[in-house]
Design an enzyme around this catalytic site. Structure first.
Site, mmCIF file in Angstrom:
data_model
loop_
_atom_site.group_PDB
_atom_site.id
_atom_site.type_symbol
_atom_site.label_atom_id
_atom_site.label_comp_id
_atom_site.label_asym_id
_atom_site.label_seq_id
_atom_site.Cartn_x
_atom_site.Cartn_y
_atom_site.Cartn_z
ATOM 1 N N ASN A 62 -88.154 -26.670 75.612
ATOM 2 C CA ASN A 62 -87.584 -26.479 76.956
ATOM 3 C C ASN A 62 -87.982 -25.125 77.524
ATOM 4 O O ASN A 62 -88.049 -24.125 76.816
ATOM 5 C CB ASN A 62 -86.059 -26.684 76.970
ATOM 6 C CG ASN A 62 -85.311 -25.833 75.980
ATOM 7 O OD1 ASN A 62 -85.825 -25.461 74.937
ATOM 8 N ND2 ASN A 62 -84.074 -25.516 76.306
ATOM 9 N N GLN A 63 -88.278 -25.121 78.797
ATOM 10 C CA GLN A 63 -88.752 -23.936 79.513
ATOM 11 C C GLN A 63 -87.853 -23.744 80.734
ATOM 12 O O GLN A 63 -87.900 -24.538 81.673
ATOM 13 C CB GLN A 63 -90.216 -24.133 79.952
ATOM 14 C CG GLN A 63 -91.177 -24.417 78.797
ATOM 15 C CD GLN A 63 -91.321 -23.237 77.837
ATOM 16 O OE1 GLN A 63 -91.409 -22.088 78.265
ATOM 17 N NE2 GLN A 63 -91.334 -23.522 76.542
ATOM 18 N N SER A 66 -84.869 -18.887 86.196
ATOM 19 C CA SER A 66 -83.677 -18.292 86.817
ATOM 20 C C SER A 66 -83.162 -19.178 87.947
ATOM 21 O O SER A 66 -81.971 -19.174 88.262
ATOM 22 C CB SER A 66 -83.991 -16.886 87.337
ATOM 23 O OG SER A 66 -85.081 -16.950 88.232
ATOM 24 N N SER A 67 -84.049 -19.929 88.556
ATOM 25 C CA SER A 67 -83.628 -20.978 89.491
ATOM 26 C C SER A 67 -83.510 -22.255 88.659
ATOM 27 O O SER A 67 -84.501 -22.952 88.405
ATOM 28 C CB SER A 67 -84.675 -21.136 90.604
ATOM 29 O OG SER A 67 -84.300 -22.210 91.433
ATOM 30 N N GLU A 75 -88.702 -32.612 76.041
ATOM 31 C CA GLU A 75 -89.348 -33.934 76.020
ATOM 32 C C GLU A 75 -90.327 -34.067 77.179
ATOM 33 O O GLU A 75 -91.433 -34.593 77.023
ATOM 34 C CB GLU A 75 -88.301 -35.049 76.141
ATOM 35 C CG GLU A 75 -87.270 -35.102 75.034
ATOM 36 C CD GLU A 75 -86.019 -34.308 75.375
ATOM 37 O OE1 GLU A 75 -86.136 -33.163 75.883
ATOM 38 O OE2 GLU A 75 -84.926 -34.814 75.116
HETATM 39 N N1 THU Z 1 -82.641 -29.961 77.357
HETATM 40 C C1 THU Z 1 -83.796 -30.501 76.854
HETATM 41 O O1 THU Z 1 -84.804 -29.801 76.649
HETATM 42 N N2 THU Z 1 -83.804 -31.822 76.582
HETATM 43 C C2 THU Z 1 -82.742 -32.660 76.759
HETATM 44 O O2 THU Z 1 -82.874 -33.868 76.568
HETATM 45 C C3 THU Z 1 -81.452 -32.119 77.129
HETATM 46 C C4 THU Z 1 -81.450 -30.721 77.618
HETATM 47 C C5 THU Z 1 -82.631 -28.538 77.688
HETATM 48 C C6 THU Z 1 -82.584 -28.248 79.157
HETATM 49 C C7 THU Z 1 -82.005 -26.855 79.168
HETATM 50 O O3 THU Z 1 -83.062 -25.921 78.972
HETATM 51 C C8 THU Z 1 -81.112 -26.813 77.932
HETATM 52 O O4 THU Z 1 -81.515 -27.902 77.130
HETATM 53 C C9 THU Z 1 -79.636 -26.930 78.241
HETATM 54 O O5 THU Z 1 -79.372 -28.046 78.997
#
Ligand code: THU
Length: 160
Positions: A62-63, A66-67, A75
């Site tokens: 996950n990346q 700030s916005s 995924e």
């Molecule tokens: N997140 C994911 O990378 N995959 C998911 O299926 C659920 C949520 C991330 C998004 C955000 O960076 C962090 O988890 C908290 O929601």
């Protein structure tokens, strides 16, 4: 009127050791992927790994931004990378893992609704199911055989 129940088909593993070696290896890739998570806002480090039909593995994490809405889930990073760099190569399965920043234990995590919709798009495009591996409690893992299992009554191109 008909009252109906949806049957959810999955395989549950009560220990990571019960998983097939290929699945365990993919989970390890997803765990490694979480190390590159950029998540200064949620401190929730998610990793995803795709196994392609060629045997190649595509990792994503996950990346955040700030916005907040500009961030991407692990995924989706992996799926879009695959679409962009391995065009038309079949995706066989995806594993997802998560942990809190600084923590050592991996936590239960299932793909969010938006990620399920993105997975569905690629599954429909390749006309072959994508298996999903995810952790649902401390030692319990679940495998579903197709994205549709996680997205009943889904929206797809047939509606357009
Ligand atoms: N997140 C994911 O990378 N995959 C998911 O299926 C659920 C949520 C991330 C998004 C955000 O960076 C962090 O988890 C908290 O929601």
């Amino acid at each position: 009127m008909i009252n109906s129940d949806i049957e959810l088909k999955y395989i549950a593993y009560n220990d990571e050791a019960e998983l097939e070696p290929e699945d365990r290896a993919l989970i390890d890739d997803a765990k490694k992927a979480s190390e590159s998570s950029y998540s200064p806002y949620s401190n929730f480090e998610v990793g995803a790994a795709l196994l392609l039909e060629t045997g190649e593995v595509v990792r994503g994490s996950n990346q955040e931004n700030s916005s907040y809405p500009c961030g991407s889930c692990a995924e989706q990073v992996a799926l879009f990378h695959s679409g962009a760099n391995h065009k038309d190569v079949v995706i066989k399965k995806i594993a997802v893992t998560a942990k809190k920043k600084g923590g050592s234990a991996f936590l239960p995590v299932t793909p969010c609704g938006s990620c399920r919709q993105v997975m569905l798009e690629y599954q429909i495009k390749q006309n072959l199911p994508i298996e999903i591996l995810m952790q649902v409690s401390a030692n319990k893992w679940i495998k579903v055989s197709s994205v549709e299992v996680l997205l009943p009554f889904c929206f797809n191109k047939n509606a357009l």
